[in-house]
Scaffold this active site. Structure first.
Site, PDB file in Angstrom:
ATOM      1  N   GLU A 149      44.481 -19.535 -16.548  1.00 35.85           N
ATOM      2  CA  GLU A 149      45.110 -18.267 -16.924  1.00 35.85           C
ATOM      3  C   GLU A 149      45.514 -18.224 -18.393  1.00 35.85           C
ATOM      4  OE1 GLU A 149      44.682 -18.373 -12.773  1.00 35.85           O
ATOM      5  OE2 GLU A 149      45.692 -19.839 -14.059  1.00 35.85           O
ATOM      6  N   HIS A 194      51.409 -16.083  -3.507  1.00 33.57           N
ATOM      7  CA  HIS A 194      50.502 -14.938  -3.590  1.00 33.57           C
ATOM      8  C   HIS A 194      51.245 -13.623  -3.365  1.00 33.57           C
ATOM      9  CE1 HIS A 194      47.940 -18.362  -2.527  1.00 33.57           C
ATOM     10  NE2 HIS A 194      46.939 -17.713  -3.112  1.00 33.57           N
TER      11      HIS A 194
END
Length: 351
Positions: free
Chosen positions: A74, A143
């Site tokens: 990321e 998540h």
């Protein structure tokens, strides 16, 4: 403030029934066809079309140089996007889940948000970081997070959260065209469409909800303009994302004449629309899914108190997620739901 769903510049264009995933895909397709500088990057966005299928078919249509997969990195994804933006491209990096965005925070805060200022306008970072966020699909602790408040604290970043397919398409197009970095959070609990009265129990994440009408072709919705969901006199309710549907369902069920604003963009914020509504109703309820302490609701509460104090007839109330790590097995107790929101409404109206 925008009081209906009439998009800018669309005229009498035909509409289609789309869910939010399809509307996002349509927006990306339109912008890639209009602007060759738009590129999409991220984990599994290419051949697979994204874990939620938001980029499905785009690599096949536009090629591997404009829609391409990246390593699980990321920091590298966002850092590369900063460089691409400075070079002249308009990158749209996808972070597969908002929970994974933290390794890229330094690139967002120290580089993307400051690039225009530190270069005296010589360079910009016209990047739109897309990411699904929030709970409701049994995603567990890694998540399901709602980290929007982190980004609203950073000067130089814009933060957008749609609640309908119509807005998702128009806001995403506006975000991609913007010359500043935009964090575009997509509430995955309503990816498959707005729900009809569903707000208090889990459901299979693959179940289809009713779709909504989305105009065909290009249109954009200006960043910084709230949407009037429902006109009322008893209280103002401020919400965004999934919670817009939740508070609307609770208000209807309880028969509360609420003035409901979908903020749509947290930065820039449509403070004028908020002031107008609170001055009319004299009461304000703020609802968001993220944890309470230092959540964006705290900023909203402060702004309402500062700007509308002499119009308030009751203290500002907040209903939020709890100050706990995300509780996978208890996520439906964690969400603001009909019981807690209803109790807050009663409390405000009793004053």
């Amino acid at each position: 403030m925008i009081e209906d769903d009439t998009p800018y510049g669309i005229g009498d264009a035909p509409t289609r029934n789309l869910n939010m995933i399809e509307a996002i895909n349509d927006a990306l397709d339109i912008m890639m066809s209009r602007d060759p500088s738009v590129v999409i990057m991220g984990e599994d966005v290419g051949y697979f079309g994204g874990v939620f299928r938001c980029t499905a078919g785009l690599q096949e249509k536009y090629g591997k140089t404009r829609v391409f997969d990246t390593p699980i990195n990321e920091c590298g994804i966002i850092g590369a996007a900063v460089g691409m933006g400075a070079y002249g491209l308009r990158p749209v990096p996808e972070i597969q889940f908002a929970d994974y965005i933290y390794p890229g925070l330094d690139q967002l805060i120290s580089e993307a948000a400051r690039l225009r200022y530190r270069s005296a306008g010589e360079f910009i970072a016209p990047m739109t970081v897309r990411s699904p966020f929030g709970g409701g699909i049994f995603g567990g602790q890694t998540h399901s997070q709602s980290p929007e408040a982190l980004f609203t604290h950073v000067s130089g970043l814009k933060t957008v959260i749609p609640s309908t397919p119509h807005d998702a398409k128009g806001l995403l197009i506006a975000a991609i065209e913007d010359d500043d970095p935009v964090i575009f959070f997509e509430p995955k609990r309503i990816y498959n469409g707005p729900f009809d009265g569903f707000y208090d129990k889990p459901v299979q994440p693959w179940k289809k909800f009713p779709q909504s009408r989305v105009p065909e072709g290009y249109y954009s919705i200006p960043l910084g303009k709230a949407r009037k969901v429902r006109d009322g006199e008893a209280m103002t309710i401020l919400a965004y994302g999934t919670m817009v549907h939740v508070v609307e369902a609770v208000a209807k069920e309880k028969g509360v004449d609420a003035d409901i604003l979908d903020l749509r963009t947290l930065v820039p914020l449509d403070i004028e629309a908020i002031e107008e509504s609170v001055e009319k109703t004299g009461r304000c309820l703020i609802v968001h899914e993220a944890t309470r302490t230092s959540g964006f609701g705290a900023e909203l509460s402060a702004l309402v108190t500062e700007r509308c104090f002499y119009h308030l007839e009751a203290p500002v109330e907040r209903v939020t997620g709890f100050d706990t790590p995300y509780p996978h097995s208890l996520e439906w107790a964690f969400f603001p739901g009909p019981i807690r929101i209803g109790e807050a409404m009663d409390k405000i109206l009793e004053v």
